[in-house]
Design an enzyme around this catalytic site. Structure first.
Site, PDB file in Angstrom:
ATOM      1  CD  GLN A   3     -43.943 -16.333 -26.239  1.00 17.15           C
ATOM      2  OE1 GLN A   3     -44.622 -15.992 -25.269  1.00 17.15           O
ATOM      3  NE2 GLN A   3     -43.372 -15.473 -27.042  1.00 17.15           N
ATOM      4  N   GLY A   4     -42.399 -21.149 -26.066  1.00 18.02           N
ATOM      5  CA  GLY A   4     -41.134 -21.541 -25.434  1.00 18.02           C
ATOM      6  C   GLY A   4     -39.994 -20.651 -25.884  1.00 18.02           C
ATOM      7  CE1 TYR A   5     -40.641 -17.576 -29.435  1.00 19.61           C
ATOM      8  CE2 TYR A   5     -40.390 -15.236 -29.013  1.00 19.61           C
ATOM      9  CZ  TYR A   5     -40.729 -16.262 -29.867  1.00 19.61           C
ATOM     10  OH  TYR A   5     -41.166 -15.965 -31.124  1.00 19.61           O
ATOM     11  CB  SER A   6     -38.259 -17.021 -21.031  1.00 18.75           C
ATOM     12  OG  SER A   6     -38.947 -15.921 -21.537  1.00 18.75           O
ATOM     13  CD  GLU A  64     -45.649 -10.851 -27.252  1.00 18.20           C
ATOM     14  OE1 GLU A  64     -44.494 -10.752 -27.702  1.00 18.20           O
ATOM     15  OE2 GLU A  64     -45.896 -11.327 -26.141  1.00 18.20           O
ATOM     16  CB  SER A  82     -39.203  -6.272 -18.239  1.00 18.57           C
ATOM     17  OG  SER A  82     -38.066  -5.551 -18.681  1.00 18.57           O
ATOM     18  CG  ASN A  83     -43.645  -2.196 -18.007  1.00 19.33           C
ATOM     19  OD1 ASN A  83     -43.923  -3.078 -18.823  1.00 19.33           O
ATOM     20  ND2 ASN A  83     -44.573  -1.568 -17.303  1.00 19.33           N
ATOM     21  CD  GLU A  84     -37.898  -2.608 -15.354  1.00 20.10           C
ATOM     22  OE1 GLU A  84     -38.310  -3.621 -15.958  1.00 20.10           O
ATOM     23  OE2 GLU A  84     -38.366  -2.256 -14.257  1.00 20.10           O
TER      24      GLU A  84
HETATM   25  C1  LIG Z   1     -46.180 -14.549 -15.442  1.00 19.33           C
HETATM   26  C2  LIG Z   1     -45.171 -14.665 -16.538  1.00 19.33           C
HETATM   27  C3  LIG Z   1     -45.482 -15.362 -17.671  1.00 19.33           C
HETATM   28  C4  LIG Z   1     -44.536 -15.533 -18.685  1.00 19.33           C
HETATM   29  N1  LIG Z   1     -44.871 -16.309 -19.774  1.00 19.33           N
HETATM   30  C5  LIG Z   1     -43.905 -16.604 -20.685  1.00 19.33           C
HETATM   31  C6  LIG Z   1     -44.172 -17.532 -21.753  1.00 19.33           C
HETATM   32  O1  LIG Z   1     -45.285 -18.054 -21.877  1.00 19.33           O
HETATM   33  N2  LIG Z   1     -43.173 -17.837 -22.600  1.00 19.33           N
HETATM   34  C7  LIG Z   1     -41.935 -17.290 -22.511  1.00 19.33           C
HETATM   35  O2  LIG Z   1     -41.083 -17.599 -23.331  1.00 19.33           O
HETATM   36  N3  LIG Z   1     -41.639 -16.410 -21.504  1.00 19.33           N
HETATM   37  C8  LIG Z   1     -42.596 -16.067 -20.595  1.00 19.33           C
HETATM   38  N4  LIG Z   1     -42.314 -15.202 -19.564  1.00 19.33           N
HETATM   39  C9  LIG Z   1     -40.945 -14.730 -19.398  1.00 19.33           C
HETATM   40  C10 LIG Z   1     -40.766 -13.247 -19.635  1.00 19.33           C
HETATM   41  O3  LIG Z   1     -40.765 -12.957 -21.005  1.00 19.33           O
HETATM   42  C11 LIG Z   1     -39.448 -12.861 -18.949  1.00 19.33           C
HETATM   43  O4  LIG Z   1     -39.654 -13.009 -17.563  1.00 19.33           O
HETATM   44  C12 LIG Z   1     -39.047 -11.443 -19.257  1.00 19.33           C
HETATM   45  O5  LIG Z   1     -38.645 -11.341 -20.601  1.00 19.33           O
HETATM   46  C13 LIG Z   1     -37.883 -10.992 -18.337  1.00 19.33           C
HETATM   47  O6  LIG Z   1     -36.840 -11.916 -18.379  1.00 19.33           O
HETATM   48  P1  LIG Z   1     -36.205 -12.511 -17.026  1.00 19.33           P
HETATM   49  O7  LIG Z   1     -37.324 -13.018 -16.178  1.00 19.33           O
HETATM   50  O8  LIG Z   1     -35.163 -13.482 -17.429  1.00 19.33           O
HETATM   51  O9  LIG Z   1     -35.589 -11.292 -16.283  1.00 19.33           O
HETATM   52  P2  LIG Z   1     -34.189 -10.597 -16.617  1.00 19.33           P
HETATM   53  O10 LIG Z   1     -34.043 -10.439 -18.089  1.00 19.33           O
HETATM   54  O11 LIG Z   1     -33.121 -11.308 -15.882  1.00 19.33           O
HETATM   55  O12 LIG Z   1     -34.419  -9.170 -15.988  1.00 19.33           O
HETATM   56  C14 LIG Z   1     -34.373  -8.938 -14.569  1.00 19.33           C
HETATM   57  C15 LIG Z   1     -34.648  -7.461 -14.342  1.00 19.33           C
HETATM   58  O13 LIG Z   1     -33.637  -6.666 -14.978  1.00 19.33           O
HETATM   59  C16 LIG Z   1     -34.211  -5.761 -15.894  1.00 19.33           C
HETATM   60  N5  LIG Z   1     -33.355  -5.653 -17.075  1.00 19.33           N
HETATM   61  C17 LIG Z   1     -32.836  -6.670 -17.788  1.00 19.33           C
HETATM   62  N6  LIG Z   1     -32.100  -6.177 -18.822  1.00 19.33           N
HETATM   63  C18 LIG Z   1     -32.181  -4.836 -18.761  1.00 19.33           C
HETATM   64  C19 LIG Z   1     -31.663  -3.776 -19.551  1.00 19.33           C
HETATM   65  N7  LIG Z   1     -30.916  -4.015 -20.641  1.00 19.33           N
HETATM   66  N8  LIG Z   1     -31.958  -2.495 -19.200  1.00 19.33           N
HETATM   67  C20 LIG Z   1     -32.726  -2.246 -18.113  1.00 19.33           C
HETATM   68  N9  LIG Z   1     -33.244  -3.214 -17.311  1.00 19.33           N
HETATM   69  C21 LIG Z   1     -32.990  -4.488 -17.641  1.00 19.33           C
HETATM   70  C22 LIG Z   1     -35.557  -6.360 -16.260  1.00 19.33           C
HETATM   71  O14 LIG Z   1     -36.476  -5.365 -16.673  1.00 19.33           O
HETATM   72  C23 LIG Z   1     -35.982  -6.990 -14.949  1.00 19.33           C
HETATM   73  O15 LIG Z   1     -36.549  -6.028 -14.106  1.00 19.33           O
HETATM   74  C24 LIG Z   1     -43.252 -14.974 -18.551  1.00 19.33           C
HETATM   75  C25 LIG Z   1     -42.939 -14.233 -17.413  1.00 19.33           C
HETATM   76  C26 LIG Z   1     -43.870 -14.083 -16.412  1.00 19.33           C
HETATM   77  C27 LIG Z   1     -43.497 -13.319 -15.168  1.00 19.33           C
END
Ligand SMILES: Cc1cc2nc3c(=O)[nH]c(=O)nc-3n(C[C@H](O)[C@H](O)[C@H](O)COP(=O)(O)OP(=O)(O)OC[C@H]3O[C@@H](n4cnc5c(N)ncnc54)[C@H](O)[C@@H]3O)c2cc1C
Length: 393
Positions: free
Chosen positions: A126-129, A245, A378-380
């Site tokens: 999955q290429g989202y992030s 999901e 994320s849980n937040e």
């Molecule tokens: C092991 C693992 C596997 C993954 N696999 C995939 C994958 O296969 N494909 C894919 O596309 N992505 C994948 N991801 C990415 C995942 O979806 C993102 O890490 C996640 O959405 C958080 O984005 P970020 O890492 O950019 O953190 P950020 O968005 O930068 O967030 C950093 C922190 O700030 C908090 N935060 C951000 N915005 C808010 C808000 N509005 N209110 C409150 N708190 C906030 C977050 O909860 C987090 O604690 C994976 C991540 C992990 C760790």
């Protein structure tokens, strides 16, 4: 509201349980129990066993290989697999790309990809992030510029789980950088990982394991025929996928198995001359997790009852993700607490304990499970969803 299973549902559960006992290969069960990193062959082996039984894609329409099970049966099946210690089914093809194709794909896309996903011919990721576009996904910058019958893709994805094993990646890309709403400039592409210009680099997690990656696109040519839905409708596709999901993140069956493993371990480990499980403080912590897990199972039954009645549960299903992952993390913490220094990959255990390989995997597992409260939204962010959509705050 009916918070129990019917006699038919219990009979179905027993059938699945018996089949799993007879058909889950011992080596795969053993790897899951030891928290070993599963290889592509392990994952595909279990996929193909379920495909041969006709149980690999229960929620797909019958004509494409679905089982016609109702929501409760589908849920029971997943939880029984978790409880039995079966390898996880990698969701990217089966539970993410396929529902998208079924809803938005062309006939040619369905005919080509769905049977291959069903049989396990193609392994998807999955290429989202992207760097800077995780929680705020709509900020993604990977660009796709139309040139004749192709898009030329440039940019970077990150945290891409199992990209190093994958044959295909589904990607959100920006096709219209000038769109007024950033969500409107996004499209959904299916990209063959063997296309020239794709580079996959490992990101090693804190447990030392390689499961996620960075994926770079340098002038990667993708046929326009591999776009799903209209240009600029990628956000609609992405939202549809997220809906699929949300019901699947609680992993109640797997947590029940791990709770049993924890109790088993704590009843064999001695502390101050008696089993650790009899230590009031430790027992208290285990009981709390057990109560939370029971509450989660009942909450899940409430949602299932709504689904039985034809009502799709709303944003409150985010509770399942939050509580489910908190419980998974608590269990890994208690396991670490139970075994102390034995929870090390290099621990030398010479006193006849028969669970050394297991205990030695607990520290890496503890580290690995920090991910559960981050991925799949994320849980937040899940709390924000509940606050906005369910509580109206
Ligand atoms: C092991 C693992 C596997 C993954 N696999 C995939 C994958 O296969 N494909 C894919 O596309 N992505 C994948 N991801 C990415 C995942 O979806 C993102 O890490 C996640 O959405 C958080 O984005 P970020 O890492 O950019 O953190 P950020 O968005 O930068 O967030 C950093 C922190 O700030 C908090 N935060 C951000 N915005 C808010 C808000 N509005 N209110 C409150 N708190 C906030 C977050 O909860 C987090 O604690 C994976 C991540 C992990 C760790």
């Amino acid at each position: 509201m009916d918070l129990d299973y019917s006699a038919d549902e219990r009979a179905f559960r027993d059938d699945v349980r018996t089949w799993l006992r007879e058909n889950l290969p011992a080596d795969l069960h053993d790897k899951v129990a030891r928290y070993a990193h599963l290889k592509r062959d392990d994952l595909l082996a279990w996929h193909r066993i379920l495909a041969a039984r006709g149980w690999i894609a229960p929620s797909w329409p019958r004509e494409w290989g679905g089982t016609d099970w109702n929501v409760v049966q589908r849920y029971l099946f997943e939880e029984e697999c978790g409880y039995a210690g079966a390898p996880p089914l990698i969701p990217f093809g089966l539970a993410m790309c396929a529902p998208v194709l079924l809803k938005f794909g062309t006939e040619a896309q369905k005919q080509h990809f769905l049977p291959r996903i069903y049989r396990g011919d193609d392994f998807w990721c999955q290429g989202y992030s992207e760097p800077g576009a995780g929680s705020d996904l709509a900020s993604l910058r990977t660009s796709a510029v139309r040139r004749g019958d192709c898009y030329v893709v440039n940019g970077q994805k990150t945290w891409t789980t199992l990209a190093h094993m994958a044959d295909w990646i589904f990607c959100l890309v920006r096709t219209d950088p000038a769109a007024e709403r950033k969500q409107d400039g996004i499209s959904f592409l299916l990209i063959d990982m063997r296309t020239p210009g794709i580079t996959v680099r490992p990101l090693v997690l804190m447990d030392g394991g390689h499961e996620v990656n960075e994926v770079f696109f340098d002038d990667v040519e993708v046929p326009v025929a591999n776009r799903v839905h209209d240009e600029g409708k990628g956000w609609t596709v992405a939202k549809h996928l997220l809906g699929h999901e949300r019901m699947n993140t609680a992993r109640i069956g797997a947590s029940q198995r791990e709770l049993e493993a924890l109790k088993n371990l704590a009843s064999r480990l001695m502390k101050d001359g008696r089993p650790l499980l009899e230590d009031p403080r430790f027992r208290d912590r285990v009981s709390r997790v057990e109560v939370e897990l029971m509450a989660l199972a009942v909450t899940n039954l409430r949602f299932l009852d709504q689904l039985r009645g034809g009502r799709a549960p709303g944003a409150e299903v985010s509770m399942l993700k939050i509580k489910g992952t908190e419980i998974q993390q608590s269990l890994t913490e208690l396991m670490m607490q139970a075994v102390g220094p034995l929870a090390q990959p290099r621990a030398v255990i010479g006193d006849g304990h028969d669970f050394d390989a297991y205990t030695a995997s607990l520290a890496p597992r503890y580290c690995n499970y920090r991910k559960t409260s981050i991925y799949a939204g994320s849980n937040e962010i899940q709390r924000n969803i509940i606050a906005k959509m369910a509580l109206g705050l």
